[in-house]
Write a protein that holds these residues in place. Structure first.
Motif, PDB file in Angstrom:
ATOM      1  N   LEU A  56     -10.815  76.108 -27.719  1.00  0.00           N
ATOM      2  CA  LEU A  56     -10.122  75.515 -28.172  1.00  0.00           C
ATOM      3  C   LEU A  56      -9.603  74.207 -28.252  1.00  0.00           C
ATOM      4  CD1 LEU A  56      -8.260  78.801 -27.226  1.00  0.00           C
ATOM      5  CD2 LEU A  56      -6.647  76.927 -27.854  1.00  0.00           C
ATOM      6  N   GLU A  57      -9.411  73.345 -29.041  1.00  0.00           N
ATOM      7  CA  GLU A  57     -10.105  71.418 -29.334  1.00  0.00           C
ATOM      8  C   GLU A  57      -8.343  71.746 -28.897  1.00  0.00           C
ATOM      9  OE1 GLU A  57     -12.370  70.237 -31.615  1.00  0.00           O
ATOM     10  OE2 GLU A  57     -10.421  67.836 -31.938  1.00  0.00           O
ATOM     11  N   HIS A  58      -8.253  70.600 -28.035  1.00  0.00           N
ATOM     12  CA  HIS A  58      -7.004  70.032 -27.880  1.00  0.00           C
ATOM     13  C   HIS A  58      -6.432  68.693 -27.758  1.00  0.00           C
ATOM     14  CE1 HIS A  58      -7.302  69.616 -23.669  1.00  0.00           C
ATOM     15  NE2 HIS A  58      -6.536  69.125 -23.565  1.00  0.00           N
ATOM     16  N   TYR A  59      -4.827  67.913 -27.599  1.00  0.00           N
ATOM     17  CA  TYR A  59      -4.924  66.755 -28.240  1.00  0.00           C
ATOM     18  C   TYR A  59      -4.495  66.244 -26.806  1.00  0.00           C
ATOM     19  CZ  TYR A  59      -2.598  62.504 -30.056  1.00  0.00           C
ATOM     20  OH  TYR A  59      -2.826  60.585 -30.165  1.00  0.00           O
ATOM     21  N   ILE A 118      -5.316  83.097 -23.973  1.00  0.00           N
ATOM     22  CA  ILE A 118      -4.976  81.608 -24.721  1.00  0.00           C
ATOM     23  C   ILE A 118      -3.733  81.205 -23.966  1.00  0.00           C
ATOM     24  CG2 ILE A 118      -5.114  80.862 -26.621  1.00  0.00           C
ATOM     25  CD1 ILE A 118      -6.783  82.808 -28.014  1.00  0.00           C
ATOM     26  N   VAL A 119      -2.669  82.110 -23.914  1.00  0.00           N
ATOM     27  CA  VAL A 119      -1.677  81.007 -23.813  1.00  0.00           C
ATOM     28  C   VAL A 119      -0.720  82.645 -22.591  1.00  0.00           C
ATOM     29  CG1 VAL A 119      -0.912  82.395 -25.827  1.00  0.00           C
ATOM     30  CG2 VAL A 119       0.167  79.958 -25.036  1.00  0.00           C
ATOM     31  N   CYS A 134      -7.230  86.704 -26.974  1.00  0.00           N
ATOM     32  CA  CYS A 134      -8.954  86.527 -27.533  1.00  0.00           C
ATOM     33  C   CYS A 134      -9.590  87.735 -28.366  1.00  0.00           C
ATOM     34  CB  CYS A 134      -9.950  85.432 -26.894  1.00  0.00           C
ATOM     35  SG  CYS A 134     -11.339  84.930 -27.790  1.00  0.00           S
ATOM     36  N   PRO A 143      -0.091  70.693 -30.262  1.00  0.00           N
ATOM     37  CA  PRO A 143      -1.832  70.470 -30.916  1.00  0.00           C
ATOM     38  C   PRO A 143      -3.023  70.633 -30.597  1.00  0.00           C
ATOM     39  CG  PRO A 143      -0.919  68.534 -29.903  1.00  0.00           C
ATOM     40  CD  PRO A 143       0.110  69.704 -29.263  1.00  0.00           C
ATOM     41  N   PHE A 144      -3.576  72.287 -30.456  1.00  0.00           N
ATOM     42  CA  PHE A 144      -4.335  73.135 -30.779  1.00  0.00           C
ATOM     43  C   PHE A 144      -5.168  72.993 -31.822  1.00  0.00           C
ATOM     44  CE2 PHE A 144      -1.912  73.302 -26.649  1.00  0.00           C
ATOM     45  CZ  PHE A 144      -3.179  72.890 -25.185  1.00  0.00           C
ATOM     46  N   TRP A 145      -6.297  73.874 -32.303  1.00  0.00           N
ATOM     47  CA  TRP A 145      -7.463  74.201 -32.899  1.00  0.00           C
ATOM     48  C   TRP A 145      -8.169  75.698 -32.346  1.00  0.00           C
ATOM     49  CZ3 TRP A 145      -5.603  69.340 -31.931  1.00  0.00           C
ATOM     50  CH2 TRP A 145      -4.894  68.167 -32.477  1.00  0.00           C
ATOM     51  N   LYS A 146      -8.049  75.964 -33.028  1.00  0.00           N
ATOM     52  CA  LYS A 146      -9.384  77.283 -32.530  1.00  0.00           C
ATOM     53  C   LYS A 146     -10.664  77.662 -33.043  1.00  0.00           C
ATOM     54  CE  LYS A 146      -5.904  80.860 -30.924  1.00  0.00           C
ATOM     55  NZ  LYS A 146      -4.953  80.807 -31.553  1.00  0.00           N
ATOM     56  N   LYS A 147     -11.669  76.999 -33.016  1.00  0.00           N
ATOM     57  CA  LYS A 147     -12.993  77.464 -33.396  1.00  0.00           C
ATOM     58  C   LYS A 147     -13.597  78.527 -33.314  1.00  0.00           C
ATOM     59  CE  LYS A 147     -16.862  75.114 -35.373  1.00  0.00           C
ATOM     60  NZ  LYS A 147     -17.564  73.039 -35.020  1.00  0.00           N
ATOM     61  N   HIS A 169      -1.288  76.774 -21.078  1.00  0.00           N
ATOM     62  CA  HIS A 169      -1.856  76.729 -22.860  1.00  0.00           C
ATOM     63  C   HIS A 169      -3.146  76.871 -22.391  1.00  0.00           C
ATOM     64  CE1 HIS A 169      -3.677  77.733 -26.716  1.00  0.00           C
ATOM     65  NE2 HIS A 169      -2.446  77.120 -27.203  1.00  0.00           N
ATOM     66  N   TRP A 191     -13.207  76.881 -38.612  1.00  0.00           N
ATOM     67  CA  TRP A 191     -12.599  76.317 -37.951  1.00  0.00           C
ATOM     68  C   TRP A 191     -11.252  77.084 -38.435  1.00  0.00           C
ATOM     69  CZ3 TRP A 191     -11.686  73.090 -34.356  1.00  0.00           C
ATOM     70  CH2 TRP A 191     -12.901  72.480 -33.692  1.00  0.00           C
ATOM     71  N   VAL A 192     -10.240  78.379 -37.685  1.00  0.00           N
ATOM     72  CA  VAL A 192      -8.672  79.207 -37.989  1.00  0.00           C
ATOM     73  C   VAL A 192      -8.115  78.620 -39.160  1.00  0.00           C
ATOM     74  CG1 VAL A 192      -7.260  80.686 -37.146  1.00  0.00           C
ATOM     75  CG2 VAL A 192      -9.512  81.237 -36.135  1.00  0.00           C
TER      76      VAL A 192
END
Lengths: 83, 163, 163, 83
Positions: free
Chosen positions: B60-63, B102-103, B48, B131-135, B91, B146-147
Protein backbone atom coordinates in the motif's frame (compact mmCIF):
# COMPACT_ATOMS: atom_id res chain seq x y z
CA UNK A 1 6.68 24.23 -7.93
CA UNK A 2 7.07 20.81 -6.38
CA UNK A 3 5.52 17.96 -8.35
CA UNK A 4 4.85 14.52 -6.85
CA UNK A 5 3.96 11.27 -8.54
CA UNK A 6 2.39 8.15 -7.04
CA UNK A 7 1.79 4.50 -7.97
CA UNK A 8 2.11 3.73 -11.69
CA UNK A 9 2.45 7.41 -12.57
CA UNK A 10 5.57 7.43 -10.39
CA UNK A 11 6.84 4.19 -11.91
CA UNK A 12 6.39 5.33 -15.50
CA UNK A 13 8.03 8.69 -14.93
CA UNK A 14 10.71 7.12 -12.75
CA UNK A 15 10.58 9.89 -10.16
CA UNK A 16 8.86 10.33 -6.81
CA UNK A 17 9.07 14.08 -6.98
CA UNK A 18 10.79 16.96 -8.67
CA UNK A 19 10.82 20.74 -8.69
CA UNK A 20 9.85 22.35 -11.96
CA UNK A 21 9.56 25.82 -13.43
CA UNK A 22 6.44 26.16 -15.49
CA UNK A 23 6.22 28.45 -18.54
CA UNK A 24 3.66 31.24 -18.40
CA UNK A 25 1.30 29.67 -20.93
CA UNK A 26 0.71 26.66 -18.63
CA UNK A 27 -2.30 27.91 -16.68
CA UNK A 28 -4.32 24.88 -15.63
CA UNK A 29 -3.74 21.32 -14.46
CA UNK A 30 -4.67 20.18 -17.95
CA UNK A 31 -2.06 22.50 -19.50
CA UNK A 32 0.55 21.13 -17.11
CA UNK A 33 -0.28 17.52 -18.02
CA UNK A 34 0.13 18.40 -21.71
CA UNK A 35 3.42 20.19 -21.07
CA UNK A 36 4.83 17.34 -18.93
CA UNK A 37 3.74 14.72 -21.49
CA UNK A 38 6.15 16.20 -24.03
CA UNK A 39 9.19 15.84 -21.83
CA UNK A 40 10.04 12.21 -22.62
CA UNK A 41 8.59 8.76 -23.17
CA UNK A 42 8.13 8.10 -19.45
CA UNK A 43 5.99 11.20 -18.97
CA UNK A 44 4.15 10.45 -22.21
CA UNK A 45 3.36 6.94 -20.94
CA UNK A 46 2.28 8.23 -17.53
CA UNK A 47 -0.10 10.76 -19.07
CA UNK A 48 -1.17 8.71 -22.12
CA UNK A 49 -4.75 8.66 -20.83
CA UNK A 50 -5.02 12.02 -19.10
CA UNK A 51 -8.70 11.44 -18.26
CA UNK A 52 -7.81 8.75 -15.70
CA UNK A 53 -5.19 10.88 -13.94
CA UNK A 54 -6.19 12.29 -10.56
CA UNK A 55 -4.66 15.51 -9.32
CA UNK A 56 -4.16 17.20 -5.98
CA UNK A 57 -3.01 20.76 -5.47
CA UNK A 58 -1.51 21.35 -2.05
CA UNK A 59 -2.92 17.99 -0.97
CA UNK A 60 -6.53 18.66 -1.98
CA UNK A 61 -8.27 16.93 -4.89
CA UNK A 62 -8.87 19.22 -7.90
CA UNK A 63 -10.29 18.86 -11.40
CA UNK A 64 -8.18 19.21 -14.53
CA UNK A 65 -9.51 22.70 -15.27
CA UNK A 66 -8.18 24.02 -11.96
CA UNK A 67 -5.69 26.93 -12.34
CA UNK A 68 -2.28 26.02 -10.95
CA UNK A 69 -1.37 29.65 -10.25
CA UNK A 70 -0.41 29.68 -6.60
CA UNK A 71 0.17 25.97 -6.02
CA UNK A 72 3.29 25.06 -4.08
CA UNK A 73 2.80 21.31 -4.51
CA UNK A 74 0.95 19.43 -7.22
CA UNK A 75 0.54 15.66 -7.30
CA UNK A 76 -0.45 13.25 -10.08
CA UNK A 77 -1.71 9.73 -9.44
CA UNK A 78 -4.05 6.99 -10.67
CA UNK A 79 -7.56 6.54 -9.24
CA UNK A 80 -7.28 5.61 -5.58
CA UNK A 81 -7.57 1.99 -4.46
CA UNK A 82 -7.35 2.28 -0.70
CA UNK A 83 -9.81 1.08 1.89
CA UNK B 1 -28.10 22.75 30.00
CA UNK B 2 -27.41 20.40 27.16
CA UNK B 3 -24.79 17.76 27.68
CA UNK B 4 -22.31 17.10 24.90
CA UNK B 5 -24.34 14.22 23.51
CA UNK B 6 -27.68 16.01 23.66
CA UNK B 7 -26.53 19.19 22.00
CA UNK B 8 -25.26 17.28 18.98
CA UNK B 9 -21.93 19.01 19.38
CA UNK B 10 -19.74 17.81 16.59
CA UNK B 11 -17.19 15.19 17.54
CA UNK B 12 -13.57 15.30 16.41
CA UNK B 13 -12.79 12.12 14.46
CA UNK B 14 -9.60 10.23 15.23
CA UNK B 15 -7.59 9.51 12.07
CA UNK B 16 -4.40 7.49 11.93
CA UNK B 17 -2.29 6.40 8.94
CA UNK B 18 0.28 3.89 10.09
CA UNK B 19 2.32 0.82 9.15
CA UNK B 20 1.41 -0.95 12.41
CA UNK B 21 -1.58 -3.19 12.95
CA UNK B 22 -4.54 -2.15 15.10
CA UNK B 23 -6.72 -3.81 17.74
CA UNK B 24 -10.49 -3.58 17.28
CA UNK B 25 -11.42 -3.99 20.95
CA UNK B 26 -8.93 -1.31 21.98
CA UNK B 27 -10.31 1.13 19.41
CA UNK B 28 -13.90 0.43 20.45
CA UNK B 29 -12.90 0.91 24.10
CA UNK B 30 -11.23 4.23 23.25
CA UNK B 31 -14.57 5.57 21.95
CA UNK B 32 -16.73 4.10 24.72
CA UNK B 33 -14.54 4.52 27.79
CA UNK B 34 -16.28 6.39 30.58
CA UNK B 35 -19.37 7.04 28.48
CA UNK B 36 -22.89 5.78 29.10
CA UNK B 37 -24.67 7.50 26.22
CA UNK B 38 -23.54 5.16 23.42
CA UNK B 39 -26.04 2.57 22.23
CA UNK B 40 -24.35 1.29 19.09
CA UNK B 41 -20.83 0.74 17.82
CA UNK B 42 -20.19 -0.48 14.28
CA UNK B 43 -16.71 -1.49 13.20
CA UNK B 44 -15.54 -2.28 9.72
CA UNK B 45 -12.27 -4.11 9.23
CA UNK B 46 -10.85 -4.49 5.73
CA UNK B 47 -8.41 -7.37 5.31
CA UNK B 48 -5.98 -8.53 2.65
CA UNK B 49 -7.33 -11.51 0.68
CA UNK B 50 -4.92 -13.95 -0.95
CA UNK B 51 -7.10 -14.23 -4.09
CA UNK B 52 -7.28 -18.01 -3.91
CA UNK B 53 -3.59 -18.35 -3.17
CA UNK B 54 -2.34 -16.20 -6.05
CA UNK B 55 -1.41 -13.22 -3.91
CA UNK B 56 1.61 -13.23 -1.58
CA UNK B 57 1.24 -9.64 -0.34
CA UNK B 58 -0.31 -6.26 -0.99
CA UNK B 59 1.84 -3.16 -0.96
CA UNK B 60 0.00 0.00 0.00
CA UNK B 61 1.50 3.24 -1.23
CA UNK B 62 0.05 6.46 0.15
CA UNK B 63 0.46 10.21 -0.09
CA UNK B 64 1.77 11.13 3.36
CA UNK B 65 0.06 14.18 4.76
CA UNK B 66 -2.71 14.22 2.21
CA UNK B 67 -3.83 10.72 3.27
CA UNK B 68 -4.45 11.90 6.86
CA UNK B 69 -5.99 15.19 5.67
CA UNK B 70 -8.33 13.59 3.16
CA UNK B 71 -9.49 10.89 5.58
CA UNK B 72 -10.02 13.68 8.11
CA UNK B 73 -12.18 15.59 5.61
CA UNK B 74 -14.27 12.48 4.85
CA UNK B 75 -14.59 11.75 8.58
CA UNK B 76 -15.71 15.29 9.39
CA UNK B 77 -18.30 15.00 6.60
CA UNK B 78 -19.53 11.75 8.21
CA UNK B 79 -19.67 13.42 11.62
CA UNK B 80 -21.76 16.24 10.13
CA UNK B 81 -24.22 13.89 8.43
CA UNK B 82 -24.87 11.54 11.36
CA UNK B 83 -25.24 12.22 15.09
CA UNK B 84 -22.15 10.28 16.14
CA UNK B 85 -20.58 10.11 19.57
CA UNK B 86 -17.26 8.95 18.11
CA UNK B 87 -15.56 8.09 14.84
CA UNK B 88 -12.15 6.47 14.32
CA UNK B 89 -10.40 5.62 11.06
CA UNK B 90 -7.08 3.78 10.90
CA UNK B 91 -5.52 3.02 7.51
CA UNK B 92 -2.34 1.00 7.22
CA UNK B 93 0.36 1.45 4.57
CA UNK B 94 3.35 -0.63 3.48
CA UNK B 95 3.50 -4.35 2.83
CA UNK B 96 0.50 -6.31 4.09
CA UNK B 97 0.26 -10.09 4.16
CA UNK B 98 -2.88 -12.06 3.24
CA UNK B 99 -5.14 -12.35 6.25
CA UNK B 100 -3.78 -9.15 7.80
CA UNK B 101 -5.73 -5.95 8.48
CA UNK B 102 -5.70 -2.99 6.08
CA UNK B 103 -8.27 -0.53 7.36
CA UNK B 104 -10.50 0.02 10.38
CA UNK B 105 -13.53 2.27 10.78
CA UNK B 106 -15.29 2.55 14.13
CA UNK B 107 -18.50 4.57 14.34
CA UNK B 108 -20.32 5.06 17.65
CA UNK B 109 -23.72 6.61 18.16
CA UNK B 110 -26.76 6.55 20.43
CA UNK B 111 -28.67 4.52 17.84
CA UNK B 112 -27.68 1.80 15.43
CA UNK B 113 -28.84 3.33 12.15
CA UNK B 114 -26.41 6.27 12.41
CA UNK B 115 -23.51 3.99 13.34
CA UNK B 116 -24.17 1.58 10.45
CA UNK B 117 -24.65 4.30 7.86
CA UNK B 118 -21.65 6.35 8.95
CA UNK B 119 -19.31 3.33 8.81
CA UNK B 120 -20.68 2.32 5.40
CA UNK B 121 -20.32 5.89 4.11
CA UNK B 122 -16.75 6.14 5.42
CA UNK B 123 -15.69 2.98 3.59
CA UNK B 124 -17.24 4.06 0.29
CA UNK B 125 -15.39 7.37 0.41
CA UNK B 126 -12.12 5.93 1.71
CA UNK B 127 -12.17 3.69 -1.36
CA UNK B 128 -12.70 6.53 -3.81
CA UNK B 129 -11.09 9.59 -2.19
CA UNK B 130 -8.29 8.58 0.17
CA UNK B 131 -4.89 8.69 -1.61
CA UNK B 132 -3.80 5.06 -1.28
CA UNK B 133 -2.82 2.67 -4.05
CA UNK B 134 -2.57 -1.10 -3.82
CA UNK B 135 0.07 -3.09 -5.67
CA UNK B 136 -0.21 -6.85 -5.78
CA UNK B 137 2.76 -9.14 -5.18
CA UNK B 138 1.96 -12.48 -6.76
CA UNK B 139 2.89 -15.82 -5.25
CA UNK B 140 4.36 -17.21 -8.50
CA UNK B 141 6.32 -14.30 -9.98
CA UNK B 142 6.88 -12.17 -6.91
CA UNK B 143 5.78 -9.04 -8.74
CA UNK B 144 2.38 -7.98 -9.97
CA UNK B 145 0.34 -5.03 -11.06
CA UNK B 146 -1.47 -2.13 -9.53
CA UNK B 147 -5.01 -2.86 -8.47
CA UNK B 148 -7.45 -1.09 -10.76
CA UNK B 149 -10.10 1.16 -9.29
CA UNK B 150 -13.56 -0.38 -9.51
CA UNK B 151 -16.49 1.48 -10.98
CA UNK B 152 -18.56 -0.41 -8.38
CA UNK B 153 -16.77 1.66 -5.72
CA UNK B 154 -17.73 4.88 -7.51
CA UNK B 155 -21.31 3.62 -7.68
CA UNK B 156 -21.23 2.86 -3.97
CA UNK B 157 -19.94 6.34 -3.20
CA UNK B 158 -22.63 7.88 -5.42
CA UNK B 159 -25.33 6.25 -3.25
CA UNK B 160 -24.77 8.95 -0.63
CA UNK B 161 -25.34 11.97 -2.85
CA UNK B 162 -29.12 11.78 -2.41
CA UNK B 163 -28.90 11.19 1.33
CA UNK C 1 -12.61 -28.11 -7.68
CA UNK C 2 -14.34 -25.36 -5.83
CA UNK C 3 -12.92 -24.36 -2.50
CA UNK C 4 -15.30 -23.75 0.36
CA UNK C 5 -15.40 -20.02 -0.24
CA UNK C 6 -15.82 -20.29 -4.00
CA UNK C 7 -18.62 -22.79 -3.94
CA UNK C 8 -20.74 -20.61 -1.70
CA UNK C 9 -21.13 -23.50 0.71
CA UNK C 10 -23.33 -22.30 3.50
CA UNK C 11 -21.58 -21.40 6.72
CA UNK C 12 -22.86 -22.46 10.13
CA UNK C 13 -23.46 -19.37 12.25
CA UNK C 14 -22.19 -19.29 15.82
CA UNK C 15 -24.93 -18.26 18.26
CA UNK C 16 -24.47 -17.73 21.98
CA UNK C 17 -26.91 -16.50 24.62
CA UNK C 18 -25.03 -15.82 27.83
CA UNK C 19 -24.81 -13.65 30.95
CA UNK C 20 -21.08 -13.05 30.45
CA UNK C 21 -19.54 -10.19 28.48
CA UNK C 22 -17.81 -10.76 25.14
CA UNK C 23 -14.63 -9.50 23.47
CA UNK C 24 -14.94 -8.05 19.97
CA UNK C 25 -11.35 -8.73 18.88
CA UNK C 26 -11.56 -12.35 20.06
CA UNK C 27 -14.80 -12.91 18.14
CA UNK C 28 -13.38 -11.31 14.99
CA UNK C 29 -10.26 -13.48 15.34
CA UNK C 30 -12.41 -16.59 15.72
CA UNK C 31 -13.94 -15.96 12.28
CA UNK C 32 -10.70 -14.93 10.57
CA UNK C 33 -8.16 -17.30 12.10
CA UNK C 34 -6.22 -19.25 9.53
CA UNK C 35 -8.23 -17.82 6.63
CA UNK C 36 -6.98 -15.63 3.80
CA UNK C 37 -10.19 -15.29 1.82
CA UNK C 38 -11.93 -12.72 4.03
CA UNK C 39 -11.90 -9.12 2.83
CA UNK C 40 -14.40 -7.51 5.18
CA UNK C 41 -15.54 -7.93 8.76
CA UNK C 42 -18.36 -5.82 10.17
CA UNK C 43 -19.16 -5.88 13.86
CA UNK C 44 -22.14 -4.38 15.60
CA UNK C 45 -22.05 -3.91 19.36
CA UNK C 46 -25.20 -2.82 21.16
CA UNK C 47 -24.60 -1.18 24.53
CA UNK C 48 -26.75 -0.14 27.47
CA UNK C 49 -27.34 3.63 27.55
CA UNK C 50 -28.03 5.38 30.86
CA UNK C 51 -30.70 7.63 29.26
CA UNK C 52 -29.07 10.81 30.50
CA UNK C 53 -28.47 9.39 33.95
CA UNK C 54 -32.02 8.21 34.58
CA UNK C 55 -31.22 4.52 34.13
CA UNK C 56 -29.24 2.50 36.66
CA UNK C 57 -29.46 -0.86 34.84
CA UNK C 58 -31.30 -2.87 32.22
CA UNK C 59 -32.58 -6.31 33.03
CA UNK C 60 -32.82 -8.63 30.07
CA UNK C 61 -35.29 -11.46 30.35
CA UNK C 62 -35.17 -14.13 27.67
CA UNK C 63 -36.86 -17.37 26.68
CA UNK C 64 -34.10 -19.97 27.17
CA UNK C 65 -33.90 -22.39 24.32
CA UNK C 66 -36.11 -20.41 22.00
CA UNK C 67 -33.72 -17.42 22.18
CA UNK C 68 -30.85 -19.52 20.80
CA UNK C 69 -33.11 -21.25 18.26
CA UNK C 70 -34.69 -18.06 16.98
CA UNK C 71 -31.35 -16.25 16.66
CA UNK C 72 -30.08 -19.35 14.87
CA UNK C 73 -32.99 -19.19 12.41
CA UNK C 74 -32.37 -15.47 11.74
CA UNK C 75 -28.64 -16.14 11.32
CA UNK C 76 -29.19 -19.00 8.87
CA UNK C 77 -31.50 -16.71 6.91
CA UNK C 78 -28.72 -14.10 6.82
CA UNK C 79 -26.21 -16.73 5.71
CA UNK C 80 -28.55 -17.74 2.87
CA UNK C 81 -29.08 -14.17 1.66
CA UNK C 82 -25.43 -13.05 1.64
CA UNK C 83 -22.23 -14.88 0.66
CA UNK C 84 -20.70 -14.82 4.14
CA UNK C 85 -17.55 -16.58 5.30
CA UNK C 86 -18.64 -16.35 8.94
CA UNK C 87 -21.40 -15.03 11.17
CA UNK C 88 -21.45 -14.78 14.97
CA UNK C 89 -24.22 -13.53 17.24
CA UNK C 90 -23.84 -13.19 21.00
CA UNK C 91 -26.75 -11.87 23.07
CA UNK C 92 -26.42 -11.29 26.79
CA UNK C 93 -29.18 -11.70 29.37
CA UNK C 94 -29.55 -10.70 33.01
CA UNK C 95 -28.72 -7.36 34.62
CA UNK C 96 -26.64 -5.05 32.48
CA UNK C 97 -25.10 -1.79 33.66
CA UNK C 98 -25.02 1.42 31.60
CA UNK C 99 -22.01 1.42 29.32
CA UNK C 100 -21.89 -2.40 29.21
CA UNK C 101 -22.38 -4.59 26.14
CA UNK C 102 -25.74 -6.19 25.30
CA UNK C 103 -25.36 -7.77 21.88
CA UNK C 104 -22.67 -8.50 19.32
CA UNK C 105 -23.02 -9.38 15.64
CA UNK C 106 -19.93 -10.21 13.57
CA UNK C 107 -20.35 -10.75 9.83
CA UNK C 108 -17.39 -11.69 7.63
CA UNK C 109 -17.32 -11.89 3.86
CA UNK C 110 -15.05 -11.52 0.84
CA UNK C 111 -16.54 -8.12 0.12
CA UNK C 112 -17.76 -5.30 2.29
CA UNK C 113 -21.33 -4.89 1.00
CA UNK C 114 -22.35 -8.41 2.09
CA UNK C 115 -20.78 -7.96 5.53
CA UNK C 116 -22.47 -4.58 6.12
CA UNK C 117 -25.88 -5.72 4.92
CA UNK C 118 -25.83 -9.02 6.81
CA UNK C 119 -24.92 -7.32 10.10
CA UNK C 120 -27.60 -4.65 9.56
CA UNK C 121 -30.19 -7.33 8.70
CA UNK C 122 -29.28 -9.40 11.76
CA UNK C 123 -29.78 -6.45 14.11
CA UNK C 124 -33.16 -5.54 12.61
CA UNK C 125 -34.43 -9.08 13.06
CA UNK C 126 -32.86 -9.60 16.48
CA UNK C 127 -34.82 -6.54 17.61
CA UNK C 128 -38.13 -7.81 16.29
CA UNK C 129 -37.92 -11.62 16.47
CA UNK C 130 -35.51 -12.74 19.19
CA UNK C 131 -37.38 -13.46 22.46
CA UNK C 132 -35.74 -10.95 24.79
CA UNK C 133 -37.41 -8.27 26.88
CA UNK C 134 -35.76 -5.28 28.51
CA UNK C 135 -36.84 -3.91 31.85
CA UNK C 136 -35.47 -0.60 33.03
CA UNK C 137 -34.21 -0.04 36.55
CA UNK C 138 -34.31 3.67 37.24
CA UNK C 139 -31.69 5.56 39.20
CA UNK C 140 -34.21 7.38 41.41
CA UNK C 141 -36.81 4.73 42.28
CA UNK C 142 -34.84 1.56 41.68
CA UNK C 143 -37.66 0.04 39.68
CA UNK C 144 -39.03 0.91 36.27
CA UNK C 145 -41.06 -0.36 33.39
CA UNK C 146 -40.68 -2.69 30.48
CA UNK C 147 -39.21 -1.11 27.37
CA UNK C 148 -41.87 -0.80 24.70
CA UNK C 149 -41.26 -2.23 21.27
CA UNK C 150 -40.67 0.48 18.68
CA UNK C 151 -42.59 0.60 15.42
CA UNK C 152 -39.36 2.00 13.97
CA UNK C 153 -37.81 -1.42 14.56
CA UNK C 154 -40.63 -3.11 12.66
CA UNK C 155 -40.12 -0.61 9.84
CA UNK C 156 -36.40 -1.39 9.83
CA UNK C 157 -37.12 -5.12 9.62
CA UNK C 158 -39.61 -4.55 6.80
CA UNK C 159 -36.84 -2.95 4.70
CA UNK C 160 -35.50 -6.41 3.94
CA UNK C 161 -38.67 -7.91 2.49
CA UNK C 162 -37.99 -6.45 -0.97
CA UNK C 163 -34.34 -7.50 -0.92
CA UNK D 1 -49.83 -28.64 27.95
CA UNK D 2 -47.12 -26.47 29.45
CA UNK D 3 -47.75 -22.73 29.27
CA UNK D 4 -45.01 -20.15 29.81
CA UNK D 5 -45.24 -16.42 30.36
CA UNK D 6 -42.58 -13.76 29.93
CA UNK D 7 -41.98 -10.11 30.83
CA UNK D 8 -45.12 -8.16 31.80
CA UNK D 9 -47.39 -11.06 30.82
CA UNK D 10 -45.57 -13.11 33.46
CA UNK D 11 -45.77 -10.29 36.00
CA UNK D 12 -49.50 -9.71 35.51
CA UNK D 13 -50.37 -13.40 35.73
CA UNK D 14 -47.90 -13.94 38.57
CA UNK D 15 -46.56 -17.19 37.15
CA UNK D 16 -43.57 -18.16 35.05
CA UNK D 17 -45.20 -21.35 33.87
CA UNK D 18 -47.96 -23.79 34.56
CA UNK D 19 -49.43 -26.99 33.18
CA UNK D 20 -53.02 -26.75 32.00
CA UNK D 21 -55.68 -28.99 30.58
CA UNK D 22 -57.52 -27.31 27.78
CA UNK D 23 -61.20 -28.02 27.04
CA UNK D 24 -62.05 -29.45 23.63
CA UNK D 25 -63.61 -26.26 22.29
CA UNK D 26 -60.29 -24.37 22.63
CA UNK D 27 -58.82 -24.99 19.21
CA UNK D 28 -56.57 -22.05 18.36
CA UNK D 29 -54.15 -19.71 20.11
CA UNK D 30 -56.89 -17.09 20.02
CA UNK D 31 -59.34 -19.45 21.74
CA UNK D 32 -56.75 -20.21 24.40
CA UNK D 33 -56.15 -16.50 25.08
CA UNK D 34 -59.90 -16.02 25.50
CA UNK D 35 -60.18 -19.01 27.80
CA UNK D 36 -57.19 -17.97 29.97
CA UNK D 37 -58.49 -14.38 30.20
CA UNK D 38 -61.53 -15.58 32.11
CA UNK D 39 -59.53 -17.29 34.86
CA UNK D 40 -58.91 -14.26 37.06
CA UNK D 41 -57.99 -10.58 37.07
CA UNK D 42 -54.31 -11.26 36.51
CA UNK D 43 -54.93 -13.21 33.32
CA UNK D 44 -57.54 -10.65 32.26
CA UNK D 45 -54.95 -7.87 32.70
CA UNK D 46 -52.26 -9.84 30.87
CA UNK D 47 -54.52 -10.45 27.88
CA UNK D 48 -56.48 -7.17 27.97
CA UNK D 49 -55.08 -6.24 24.57
CA UNK D 50 -54.75 -9.62 22.88
CA UNK D 51 -53.57 -8.06 19.62
CA UNK D 52 -50.22 -7.09 21.18
CA UNK D 53 -49.58 -10.55 22.63
CA UNK D 54 -46.94 -12.63 20.81
CA UNK D 55 -47.14 -16.40 20.91
CA UNK D 56 -44.72 -19.27 20.40
CA UNK D 57 -45.70 -22.91 20.09
CA UNK D 58 -42.86 -25.27 20.89
CA UNK D 59 -40.49 -22.31 20.75
CA UNK D 60 -41.48 -21.09 17.27
CA UNK D 61 -43.40 -17.86 16.61
CA UNK D 62 -47.01 -18.43 15.49
CA UNK D 63 -50.03 -16.28 14.69
CA UNK D 64 -53.17 -16.20 16.82
CA UNK D 65 -55.13 -18.36 14.36
CA UNK D 66 -52.67 -21.24 14.75
CA UNK D 67 -54.26 -24.49 15.99
CA UNK D 68 -52.82 -25.57 19.34
CA UNK D 69 -53.61 -29.23 18.75
CA UNK D 70 -50.34 -31.00 19.27
CA UNK D 71 -48.40 -28.30 21.12
CA UNK D 72 -46.44 -29.48 24.12
CA UNK D 73 -45.35 -25.95 25.12
CA UNK D 74 -47.03 -22.65 24.39
CA UNK D 75 -45.61 -19.28 25.45
CA UNK D 76 -47.18 -15.82 25.70
CA UNK D 77 -45.17 -12.62 25.80
CA UNK D 78 -45.11 -8.94 24.78
CA UNK D 79 -43.42 -7.75 21.58
CA UNK D 80 -39.71 -8.45 21.82
CA UNK D 81 -37.27 -5.71 22.80
CA UNK D 82 -33.92 -7.44 22.52
CA UNK D 83 -30.95 -6.51 20.40
Amino acid sequence: MKVRYFAWVRERIGLEEETIEVPGNVATVSDLIGWLSERDEGYAAAFAEPEVIRVAIDQTHVEHDEPIGRASEIAFFPPMTGG
Amino acid sequence: MDTKAQSGERIIPLVRVQAEDFDVTAEVARLCEGRRDIGAVVTFTGLCRDEDGRLSALELEHYPGMAEDEIGRIAREGAERWPLTGLTVIHRHGKIAPGANIVLVVAASRHRRAAFEAADFMMDFLKTRAPFWKKEHMADSGSGGWVEAKTADDDDAARWSDG
